[in-house]
Design a protein around this motif. Structure first.
Motif, PDB file in Angstrom:
ATOM      1  N   LYS A   1      18.293  17.204 -21.989  1.00  0.00           N
ATOM      2  CA  LYS A   1      18.597  17.970 -20.780  1.00  0.00           C
ATOM      3  C   LYS A   1      17.877  19.317 -20.715  1.00  0.00           C
ATOM      4  N   ASN A   2      17.541  19.896 -21.837  1.00  0.00           N
ATOM      5  CA  ASN A   2      16.851  21.182 -21.820  1.00  0.00           C
ATOM      6  C   ASN A   2      15.337  21.046 -21.700  1.00  0.00           C
ATOM      7  N   GLY A   3      14.810  19.863 -21.989  1.00  0.00           N
ATOM      8  CA  GLY A   3      13.363  19.682 -21.934  1.00  0.00           C
ATOM      9  C   GLY A   3      12.862  18.940 -20.715  1.00  0.00           C
ATOM     10  N   PHE A   4      13.782  18.405 -19.917  1.00  0.00           N
ATOM     11  CA  PHE A   4      13.402  17.660 -18.731  1.00  0.00           C
ATOM     12  C   PHE A   4      14.049  18.275 -17.506  1.00  0.00           C
ATOM     13  N   ASN A   5      13.614  17.831 -16.359  1.00  0.00           N
ATOM     14  CA  ASN A   5      14.113  18.341 -15.099  1.00  0.00           C
ATOM     15  C   ASN A   5      15.136  17.353 -14.545  1.00  0.00           C
ATOM     16  N   PHE A   6      16.414  17.603 -14.753  1.00  0.00           N
ATOM     17  CA  PHE A   6      17.477  16.724 -14.291  1.00  0.00           C
ATOM     18  C   PHE A   6      18.107  17.272 -13.006  1.00  0.00           C
ATOM     19  N   GLU A   7      18.423  16.364 -12.110  1.00  0.00           N
ATOM     20  CA  GLU A   7      19.103  16.712 -10.870  1.00  0.00           C
ATOM     21  C   GLU A   7      20.507  16.109 -10.897  1.00  0.00           C
ATOM     22  N   LEU A   8      21.490  16.926 -10.601  1.00  0.00           N
ATOM     23  CA  LEU A   8      22.858  16.429 -10.500  1.00  0.00           C
ATOM     24  C   LEU A   8      22.976  15.588  -9.237  1.00  0.00           C
ATOM     25  N   LEU A   9      23.336  14.320  -9.402  1.00  0.00           N
ATOM     26  CA  LEU A   9      23.567  13.452  -8.253  1.00  0.00           C
ATOM     27  C   LEU A   9      24.983  13.616  -7.731  1.00  0.00           C
ATOM     28  N   GLY A  10      25.911  13.909  -8.628  1.00  0.00           N
ATOM     29  CA  GLY A  10      27.300  14.083  -8.249  1.00  0.00           C
ATOM     30  C   GLY A  10      28.206  13.165  -9.040  1.00  0.00           C
ATOM     31  N   ALA A  11      29.485  13.178  -8.686  1.00  0.00           N
ATOM     32  CA  ALA A  11      30.488  12.364  -9.364  1.00  0.00           C
ATOM     33  C   ALA A  11      30.666  11.050  -8.607  1.00  0.00           C
ATOM     34  N   PHE A  12      30.598   9.953  -9.345  1.00  0.00           N
ATOM     35  CA  PHE A  12      30.730   8.618  -8.767  1.00  0.00           C
ATOM     36  C   PHE A  12      31.643   7.771  -9.639  1.00  0.00           C
ATOM     37  N   GLN A  13      32.187   6.729  -9.046  1.00  0.00           N
ATOM     38  CA  GLN A  13      33.040   5.799  -9.778  1.00  0.00           C
ATOM     39  C   GLN A  13      32.242   4.980 -10.790  1.00  0.00           C
ATOM     40  N   ASN A  14      30.964   4.694 -10.467  1.00  0.00           N
ATOM     41  CA  ASN A  14      30.154   3.843 -11.337  1.00  0.00           C
ATOM     42  C   ASN A  14      28.678   4.113 -11.109  1.00  0.00           C
ATOM     43  N   GLU A  15      27.857   3.537 -11.968  1.00  0.00           N
ATOM     44  CA  GLU A  15      26.415   3.776 -11.897  1.00  0.00           C
ATOM     45  C   GLU A  15      25.760   3.115 -10.691  1.00  0.00           C
ATOM     46  N   ILE A  16      26.349   2.057 -10.170  1.00  0.00           N
ATOM     47  CA  ILE A  16      25.788   1.405  -8.986  1.00  0.00           C
ATOM     48  C   ILE A  16      25.867   2.348  -7.786  1.00  0.00           C
ATOM     49  N   ASP A  17      26.993   3.002  -7.620  1.00  0.00           N
ATOM     50  CA  ASP A  17      27.133   3.976  -6.534  1.00  0.00           C
ATOM     51  C   ASP A  17      26.173   5.144  -6.717  1.00  0.00           C
ATOM     52  N   ALA A  18      26.002   5.609  -7.947  1.00  0.00           N
ATOM     53  CA  ALA A  18      25.066   6.708  -8.223  1.00  0.00           C
ATOM     54  C   ALA A  18      23.633   6.284  -7.913  1.00  0.00           C
ATOM     55  N   ALA A  19      23.264   5.059  -8.285  1.00  0.00           N
ATOM     56  CA  ALA A  19      21.909   4.562  -8.022  1.00  0.00           C
ATOM     57  C   ALA A  19      21.660   4.416  -6.530  1.00  0.00           C
ATOM     58  N   ASN A  20      22.636   3.912  -5.798  1.00  0.00           N
ATOM     59  CA  ASN A  20      22.478   3.778  -4.350  1.00  0.00           C
ATOM     60  C   ASN A  20      22.281   5.135  -3.688  1.00  0.00           C
ATOM     61  N   TYR A  21      23.034   6.129  -4.156  1.00  0.00           N
ATOM     62  CA  TYR A  21      22.877   7.482  -3.624  1.00  0.00           C
ATOM     63  C   TYR A  21      21.481   8.031  -3.952  1.00  0.00           C
ATOM     64  N   ALA A  22      21.042   7.856  -5.196  1.00  0.00           N
ATOM     65  CA  ALA A  22      19.724   8.357  -5.612  1.00  0.00           C
ATOM     66  C   ALA A  22      18.609   7.695  -4.812  1.00  0.00           C
ATOM     67  N   LYS A  23      18.743   6.420  -4.532  1.00  0.00           N
ATOM     68  CA  LYS A  23      17.725   5.700  -3.749  1.00  0.00           C
ATOM     69  C   LYS A  23      17.682   6.191  -2.307  1.00  0.00           C
ATOM     70  N   ARG A  24      18.832   6.519  -1.746  1.00  0.00           N
ATOM     71  CA  ARG A  24      18.848   7.077  -0.384  1.00  0.00           C
ATOM     72  C   ARG A  24      18.270   8.495  -0.365  1.00  0.00           C
TER      73      ARG A  24
END
Length: 73
Positions: free
Chosen positions: A30-53
Motif C-alpha cells: 500500500k505504501n509503494g503503489f497507488n491505491f484508490e479506495l472503492l468503498g465498502a461492499f458486501q462482496n468482491e463482485i459488487d466492488a468489481a462492478n463498481y470499479a468497472k463502471r
C-alpha cells in the motif's frame, strides 16, 4: 461490509487488481503503489462492478489471495 481498494498501477498484463483492506498484499504494497479506495461492499463482485463502471477503460481483476471469485489471470 469491508473496504475494497483498486491498485491503479497496472500489472505487466495490463490488469489492475482489487484488494480487500484486510489483504496481505494490500498491506504489503500500500505504501509503494497507488491505491484508490472503492468503498465498502458486501462482496468482491459488487466492488468489481463498481470499479468497472468507474474506470471503463481499465482491465479489472481480483487478487487471487483475497478476491478469488473474481480473479481471472
Amino acid at each position: 461490509m469491508v473496504n475494497f481498494y483498486l491498485n491503479l498501477n497496472a500489472q505487466s498484463n495490463g490488469d489492475r487488481e482489487i484488494h480487500k483492506e484486510t489483504c496481505y498484499y494490500y498491506y504489503r504494497y500500500k505504501n509503494g503503489f497507488n491505491f484508490e479506495l472503492l468503498g465498502a461492499f458486501q462482496n468482491e463482485i459488487d466492488a468489481a462492478n463498481y470499479a468497472k463502471r468507474k474506470h471503463p477503460d481499465f482491465k479489472i481483476d481480483g487478487c487471487s489471495y483475497c478476491c478469488p471469485s473474481i480473479h481471472k489471470h
